[in-house]
Motif scaffolding. Sequence first.
Motif, short mmCIF file in Angstrom:
data_model
loop_
_atom_site.label_atom_id
_atom_site.label_comp_id
_atom_site.label_asym_id
_atom_site.label_seq_id
_atom_site.Cartn_x
_atom_site.Cartn_y
_atom_site.Cartn_z
N ALA A 84 0.85 -1.20 0.00
CA ALA A 84 0.00 0.00 0.00
C ALA A 84 0.88 1.24 0.00
N HIS A 115 -6.10 1.57 -0.41
CA HIS A 115 -5.33 1.38 -1.64
C HIS A 115 -6.01 0.44 -2.62
N ASN A 116 -7.10 -0.21 -2.17
CA ASN A 116 -7.91 -1.02 -3.09
C ASN A 116 -9.25 -0.35 -3.40
N GLY A 117 -9.41 0.89 -2.96
CA GLY A 117 -10.65 1.60 -3.24
C GLY A 117 -11.80 1.19 -2.32
N HIS A 140 -7.24 4.85 -3.60
CA HIS A 140 -7.31 4.40 -5.00
C HIS A 140 -8.69 4.73 -5.56
N ASP A 141 -8.78 4.77 -6.88
CA ASP A 141 -10.08 4.91 -7.54
C ASP A 141 -11.02 3.81 -7.04
N TYR A 142 -12.32 4.07 -7.08
CA TYR A 142 -13.25 2.98 -6.78
C TYR A 142 -14.49 3.06 -7.66
N ALA A 195 -9.62 8.75 -7.39
CA ALA A 195 -9.14 8.67 -5.99
C ALA A 195 -9.22 10.03 -5.32
N THR A 216 -2.34 10.97 -8.83
CA THR A 216 -1.97 9.62 -9.26
C THR A 216 -3.14 8.87 -9.89
N SER A 217 -4.36 9.40 -9.76
CA SER A 217 -5.53 8.69 -10.27
C SER A 217 -5.55 8.68 -11.79
N LYS A 218 -6.02 7.55 -12.34
CA LYS A 218 -6.16 7.46 -13.80
C LYS A 218 -7.57 7.88 -14.23
#
Length: 249
Positions: free
Chosen positions: A100, A130-132, A161-163, A186, A208-210
């Motif tokens: 993480a 870190h896993n959304g 993280h994104d979710y 995120a 850092t999010s895509k």
Amino acid sequence: MEQRERLSAIWSATVEKLKEVVREYEVTEDELHLAGDFLNRLGASGMCRSLLDVGLAMTSIDVHAKRETGTRANLTGPYHREHPMKPDGKLAETDIPPDAPLLILTGTVKDAVTGKAISNAEIDAWHADHNGIYDLEGTHLRGVVRADENGDYCIQTILPHDYSEHDHDPIGELFRAMGRTNIRAAHIHLKVRTGDTLRLTTQIFMSTSKSLKTDYVEGAVSDDLTVALERDASVADQVTYRGRFDILL
Ligand SMILES: [Fe+2]
């Protein structure tokens, strides 16, 4: 305007705008009935309010923003609850897995007009891991951090993280049908209080999010709410990012 007049005016304006859509896309009666069936499923699932939030709430928040200066407000979202003070600024309550990435977020709470630091503001933060995934039972990655007398704060946590949301209800069905994602970029939710006064509710987004360009909540992501994160090369044993976000009240 009286409530009855206001409701009538909003209904008429809504119908007029939707008539324009029907004309522009030559919407058929069958398509209207498909939309009606969808709205019936949406209502049965209890997700009407969420879809209005996804589509329109940020516009409402922007319209009602009391001032042109200061940090932009954003949705509270469905996951806020009472959070404990975290005097050391560390939001994690369990051992952090080695995979993480860590996040060290610093900044200063300031007056938006004068630029002067505001002492001792309380920053109530909550976010996904870190896993959304949000902790919906306890207070892991949730807590209230106090800025110091110079307005400076430091939050140490896991990089969120994104979710994906609404995968199993009609909102997800709608976005899949359009070939879009129903993913949130995120972010960290913040409520900022001075004394007993809630001054700001917002979300800040991780560079850092895509999904910054495709966050499915209409209008939620903006450059001024996006924190530029940099990898700290001096930390060898665990990936660590640092970012700075000043909060302007
Ligand atoms: Fe969220």
